[in-house]
Write a protein that holds these residues in place. Structure first.
Motif: not given
Length: 314
Positions: A193-199, A281-289
C-alpha cells in the motif's frame, strides 16, 4: 573482549560473522564464513524442507561450530529467515539443530528481518530517505526510510529460488515463463500500500542476488581479484541493471556461470533474483541503485549494542 557470533540462515545460503566487541562498544570483524546450502530447494507447494538441503545445512552449521568453539567468551545470535519461516516441518528442523549442535536457532518474522536490514544499512550508509530492498532466496524485504526512521516495512514471499524454480527460469528461459514470473512478482509488489511513497527515492539494494549485480560490475573494472573495490556504497545507474538482466535472460545456465563476478552456484537462480529489483526500478522510476554489503547480520550486532547501551543507562 566479547566474541559476538551471528549466524544467519537464509533460503539460499548460511553465513556466520564474528565480531570482537570491546568494553566501550567498539568492535571489529574477526571472522566470516559463508556456505551455499539452498535450504529452500524444492520446497514446493507443500512448503517442506527436503532431506538433502537439510543435510547440506547441518554440515555447514557443524563447520561454523568448529570455528567458534575455539573462541572464549562467546555470545551467539542465530536466526533463520524465510525458508524455515515458511516450512511446515519447521519444528523438526529446529529440534534437530538444537539436539545435534546445541544451537538455539530463532525463526524471525519478515517484519523483524526487515528491521534488522534497516539497522544494518542506516548504521553504515548515510541514508536519510529511500527504499531498502533485500532480495533473498524465498522472500524480499522492503523498508521505506523517511528522515532516517523506519517508516514502513514488509516482507514478501517471493525470492530468487522460488521465482526461478516455480517458473522454470533455471536454465534456458522461455518468454512465457519469464512473463508469468514477472507478472506474479509485480502483483505482490504493487499490492504494497505504501510503495509509491518511495517514488523516485534512492534505492539501497542488498541480498545475494542484488549484490551480484555490483560484483559483476566491479569485475568489469578490473580482473585483479586482489584489487576489487568494495561494493558497499557503490552507485550504479538503473540502465546498467536493465542491460545485465537482459543479458542474463538471453543465456542458459552454463552461459550465466561464465560471467565474471557471478558465483556459479547462482547460475540457476539469478534471473529470478533480479526480477524484483528490475520491477521496483521501473515502478518507482528510480534511476540509480546504491548497494549495501551490510544487512541482517550487522543489524543483529547493532541491536545488541543498542540494548547493551540501554542497560548501562539504567
Amino acid at each position: 573482549m566479547l566474541n559476538f557470533v551471528v549466524i544467519d540462515l537464509g533460503s539460499n545460503s548460511v553465513r556466520m560473522k564474528i565480531s570482537q566487541i570491546g568494553p566501550y562498544g567498539d568492535f571489529k570483524v574477526v571472522g566470516y564464513q559463508k556456505k551455499f546450502v539452498r535450504l529452500s530447494e524444492n520446497m514446493g507447494k507443500e512448503k517442506t524442507l527436503k532431506k538433502e538441503p537439510i543435510e547440506r545445512t547441518m554440515r555447514a552449521l557443524k563447520e561454523f561450530k568448529a570455528t567458534y568453539s575455539k573462541l572464549k567468551n562467546v555470545k551467539i545470535r542465530a536466526v533463520a529467515t524465510a525458508a524455515v519461516r515458511q516450512a511446515k516441518n519447521q519444528k523438526y528442523f529446529l529440534n534437530r539443530v538444537k539436539k545435534e549442535l546445541g544451537i538455539n536457532l530463532r525463526v524471525i518474522s519478515g517484519a523483524a528481518e526487515a528491521y534488522l536490514d534497516y539497522l544494518g544499512v542506516v548504521n553504515t550508509l548515510p541514508v536519510k530517505n529511500g527504499l531498502i530492498m533485500d532480495t533473498g532466496g524465498a522472500s524480499t524485504e522492503l523498508i521505506w526510510v523517511q528522515n532516517g526512521n523506519c517508516e514502513k516495512r514488509i516482507s514478501l514471499p517471493t525470492g530468487s529460488v522460488l521465482l526461478s524454480q516455480n517458473y522454470n527460469l533455471t536454465d534456458q528461459i522461455k518468454a512465457s515463463d519469464l512473463y508469468k514470473a514477472m507478472t506474479a512478482a509485480e502483483l505482490r509488489l504493487s499490492a504494497v500500500p505504501w510503495i509509491n511513497n518511495a517514488h523516485n527515492m534512492p534505492l539501497i539494494a542488498l541480498g545475494g542476488s542484488n549484490r551480484t549485480i555490483a560484483k559483476i560490475k566491479r569485475r568489469e573494472v578490473t580482473d585483479n581479484i586482489n584489487d576489487l573495490p568494495d561494493i558497499h556504497g557503490m552507485h550504479l545507474p538503473a540502465d546498467n541493471i536493465y542491460a545485465l538482466f537482459e543479458k542474463l535472460v538471453s543465456l542458459d545456465k552454463i552461459g550465466r556461470t561464465k560471467i565474471p563476478g557471478l558465483a556459479k552456484i547462482r547460475g540457476d537462480v539469478i534471473v529470478g533474483g533480479l526480477i524484483p529489483i528490475s520491477l521496483v526500478l521501473r515502478m518507482l522510476q528510480i534511476d540509480e541503485v546504491i548497494f549495501s554489503n551490510h544487512g541482517i547480520r550487522d543489524g543483529l550486532l547493532y541491536e545488541y549494542l543498542q540494548n547493551k547501551d540501554a542497560e548501562n543507562v539504567k
